[in-house]
Design a protein around this motif. Structure first.
Motif, PDB file in Angstrom:
ATOM      1  N   ASP A 129       0.825  -1.213   0.000  1.00 25.41           N
ATOM      2  CA  ASP A 129       0.000   0.000   0.000  1.00 25.41           C
ATOM      3  C   ASP A 129       0.860   1.264   0.000  1.00 25.41           C
ATOM      4  OD1 ASP A 129      -0.399   0.738   3.375  1.00 25.41           O
ATOM      5  OD2 ASP A 129       0.552  -1.106   2.682  1.00 25.41           O
ATOM      6  N   THR A 212      -9.861   2.045   3.960  1.00 21.78           N
ATOM      7  CA  THR A 212     -10.700   1.810   5.139  1.00 21.78           C
ATOM      8  C   THR A 212     -11.008   0.330   5.301  1.00 21.78           C
ATOM      9  OG1 THR A 212     -11.700   3.993   4.850  1.00 21.78           O
ATOM     10  CG2 THR A 212     -12.858   2.435   6.265  1.00 21.78           C
ATOM     11  N   GLN A 213     -11.289  -0.333   4.194  1.00 23.01           N
ATOM     12  CA  GLN A 213     -11.637  -1.751   4.250  1.00 23.01           C
ATOM     13  C   GLN A 213     -10.445  -2.617   4.645  1.00 23.01           C
ATOM     14  OE1 GLN A 213     -14.779  -2.987   3.873  1.00 23.01           O
ATOM     15  NE2 GLN A 213     -15.446  -0.850   3.725  1.00 23.01           N
ATOM     16  N   THR A 214      -9.273  -2.296   4.137  1.00 20.27           N
ATOM     17  CA  THR A 214      -8.084  -3.104   4.420  1.00 20.27           C
ATOM     18  C   THR A 214      -7.319  -2.626   5.644  1.00 20.27           C
ATOM     19  OG1 THR A 214      -6.783  -1.724   2.900  1.00 20.27           O
ATOM     20  CG2 THR A 214      -7.804  -3.704   1.998  1.00 20.27           C
ATOM     21  N   LYS A 215      -7.827  -1.579   6.312  1.00 23.64           N
ATOM     22  CA  LYS A 215      -7.221  -1.047   7.524  1.00 23.64           C
ATOM     23  C   LYS A 215      -5.754  -0.660   7.292  1.00 23.64           C
ATOM     24  CE  LYS A 215     -10.290  -3.687  10.557  1.00 23.64           C
ATOM     25  NZ  LYS A 215     -10.382  -4.676  11.682  1.00 23.64           N
ATOM     26  N   MET A 216      -5.568   0.169   6.266  1.00 25.60           N
ATOM     27  CA  MET A 216      -4.221   0.693   6.030  1.00 25.60           C
ATOM     28  C   MET A 216      -3.805   1.594   7.180  1.00 25.60           C
ATOM     29  SD  MET A 216      -4.101   1.717   1.998  1.00 25.60           S
ATOM     30  CE  MET A 216      -4.510   0.559   0.700  1.00 25.60           C
ATOM     31  N   LYS A 218      -2.500   4.862   9.319  1.00 27.61           N
ATOM     32  CA  LYS A 218      -3.002   6.236   9.371  1.00 27.61           C
ATOM     33  C   LYS A 218      -2.235   7.134   8.409  1.00 27.61           C
ATOM     34  CE  LYS A 218      -3.924   9.984  12.665  1.00 27.61           C
ATOM     35  NZ  LYS A 218      -3.821  10.411  14.093  1.00 27.61           N
ATOM     36  N   ARG A 221      -3.492   6.577   4.840  1.00 26.49           N
ATOM     37  CA  ARG A 221      -4.802   7.187   4.606  1.00 26.49           C
ATOM     38  C   ARG A 221      -4.675   8.708   4.470  1.00 26.49           C
ATOM     39  NH1 ARG A 221      -6.376   3.546   8.761  1.00 26.49           N
ATOM     40  NH2 ARG A 221      -6.596   5.298  10.218  1.00 26.49           N
TER      41      ARG A 221
END
Length: 324
Positions: A129, A212-216, A218, A221
């Motif tokens: 990511d 948001t779905q893969t909880k990257m 902070k 994001r």
């Protein structure tokens, strides 16, 4: 061609062996891949590589979608922007199984500069990511550079249109032809960049949802939000440049029309000036037997003088009225 990267001391390094290092590979870049190379990547990493026909689909659902837990995003990117004919082609970014897979059939500059920089400097790109966000930031920076160059070229063209030194009519016409070609090239490039920014704007929105779905993290994001704002601002700037290019095109066509009207005016004035002398010459060229002026000793110089006066008077009148 397949190029795979692994993380080595917070830097990217090209992997030597695809299958042996598949557990540590974080980025796989497919450049103009063959069918065998697509199959190899699908077998080793379990990622469905989209075909070129699928990448060229223009529907949003075909460019931004989730499949088998992987997020697939496609955007149009320009390359060879220094040439007269920039190349536009889709590039697919796939986040799946903690890896980034990029599929492309041309070579935008960011795909050259970003890996080189990530190999030399610790950019924080240690996961799929973060590599994706860093690569997108490099792409946006490159698009910003292209828009800046377009803006400078537009200023040069504007100077040539409105402040060019007057020369002969034929030379001015040749200059205007070159100006029209330059304006057309800049409009083509600006349209390509705007198309790319629109696709990146959609991609950024989809990536924010995926983050948001893969909880990257902070930080990732926050960088995605900044990326989205940058894309929006660049899209607005590209729209401004397109409007200015349209204005310059109208101005150039107007200048060409003015030049054509000036040439026509010259011919019209010349015709009016030479019409009275022609009338006088035509009268005294008649074959009548009774024409007293033909027997005058001063008849010939009188006719010549009359023709000169009849030519000078219209010219003087036009100059007095400011028509010349």
């Amino acid at each position: 061609m397949i190029k795979a990267f692994v993380v080595d001391n917070d830097r990217l390094r090209v992997a030597d062996y695809l299958e042996e290092q598949r557990d540590s590979i974080v980025w796989v870049d497919l450049f103009n891949p063959t069918k065998e190379e697509e199959t190899a990547v699908e077998t080793v990493f379990g990622i469905a590589v989209p075909t070129r026909e699928e990448m060229e689909e223009i529907e949003v659902s075909s460019r931004l979608y989730v499949e088998d837990g992987g997020y697939f995003m496609t955007a149009n990117l320009p390359s060879q922007t220094e040439a007269d004919k920039p190349e536009m082609s889709p590039v697919t970014f796939a986040l799946a199984n903690k890896r980034l897979v990029t599929v492309r059939y041309h070579e935008p500059r960011a795909f050259k500069t970003f890996p080189l920089r990530a190999e030399k400097v610790a950019t924080g790109c240690t996961s799929a990511d973060t590599i994706l966000v860093g690569l997108l930031e490099a792409i946006v920076d490159r698009l910003a550079d292209i828009l800046e160059k377009i803006g400078r070229d537009i200023e040069t063209i504007s100077h040539d249109i409105f402040e060019a030194t007057a020369t002969s009519a034929s030379r001015r016409n040749r200059d205007f032809q070159e100006l029209l070609k330059s304006i057309g090239r800049k409009e083509d490039l600006a349209s390509s960049v705007r198309d790319s920014l629109i696709s990146l704007q959609r991609l950024a929105g989809f990536l924010a949802h995926a983050a948001t779905q893969t909880k990257m993290g902070k930080d990732s994001r926050a960088r995605i939000k900044t990326l989205s704002r940058d894309v929006v601002s660049l899209a607005d700037h590209s729209a401004f440049l397109s409007q200015k290019i349209g204005f310059l095109l109208d101005a150039t066509l107007g200048m060409i029309s003015i030049e054509q009207n000036a040439i026509i005016k010259i011919f019209s004035v010349a015709a009016v000036i030479f019409l009275p002398p022609t009338l006088v010459a035509s009268i005294y060229g008649m074959n009548f037997e009774t024409m007293p002026e033909l027997k005058w000793q001063v008849g010939y110089p009188l006719a010549i003088g009359l023709m000169i006066v009849s030519a000078v008077l219209p010219y003087w009148y036009f100059r007095r009225r400011g028509w010349l």
